[in-house]
Design an enzyme around this catalytic site. Sequence first.
Site, PDB file in Angstrom:
ATOM      1  CG  HIS A  49      57.989  11.987  81.699  1.00  0.00           C
ATOM      2  ND1 HIS A  49      59.338  12.177  81.887  1.00  0.00           N
ATOM      3  CD2 HIS A  49      57.372  12.965  82.406  1.00  0.00           C
ATOM      4  CE1 HIS A  49      59.538  13.220  82.666  1.00  0.00           C
ATOM      5  NE2 HIS A  49      58.344  13.715  82.996  1.00  0.00           N
ATOM      6  CD  GLU A  51      60.544   8.840  77.736  1.00  0.00           C
ATOM      7  OE1 GLU A  51      61.660   9.332  77.522  1.00  0.00           O
ATOM      8  OE2 GLU A  51      59.578   9.504  78.183  1.00  0.00           O
ATOM      9  CB  CYS A  79      64.021  12.396  82.389  1.00  0.00           C
ATOM     10  SG  CYS A  79      62.646  11.400  83.015  1.00  0.00           S
ATOM     11  CB  CYS A  82      61.860   7.968  81.196  1.00  0.00           C
ATOM     12  SG  CYS A  82      60.334   8.927  81.430  1.00  0.00           S
TER      13      CYS A  82
END
Length: 143
Positions: A49, A51, A79, A82
């Site tokens: 992801h 992040e 999410c 993260c």
Amino acid sequence: MRMALHEAEQAYAAGEIPVGCVIVAVSGQGVVIGRGHNLTQMLHDVTAHAEMQAITAAAETIGGKYLQGCTLYVTVEPCVMCAGAIGWAQVSRLVYGAADPKRGYTVYAPQALHPKCTVTAGVLEDECQELMRRFFQEQRERK
């Protein structure tokens, strides 16, 4: 957040879910120390992801795992995974654009961030939402 949107646009152009992230060292006069966008398709890695990419880059830049005194800007609410990483990295401030009512941390793990982390939501929200909306509309049209 504009820099995070630029990262999201790079993800979009690569066929990735358009989420972008930038980490700024506030104590370092606002220097960008990490940036990233989703790479889950390219890397075949569900953990890639935006992040996570930015946190890894920032830690490499500063030579340490803790990001105290840093602000993380991301185009979509993190999410749970993260948010956990943001918490473990001890990021001081989280700023996000669009909420994610289906997968966002505020629904499933509102305590995931470090207790001293402050949160600002809704920054450039319309632009962040529009990029996501356009991406998923195009995905549906391809099917």
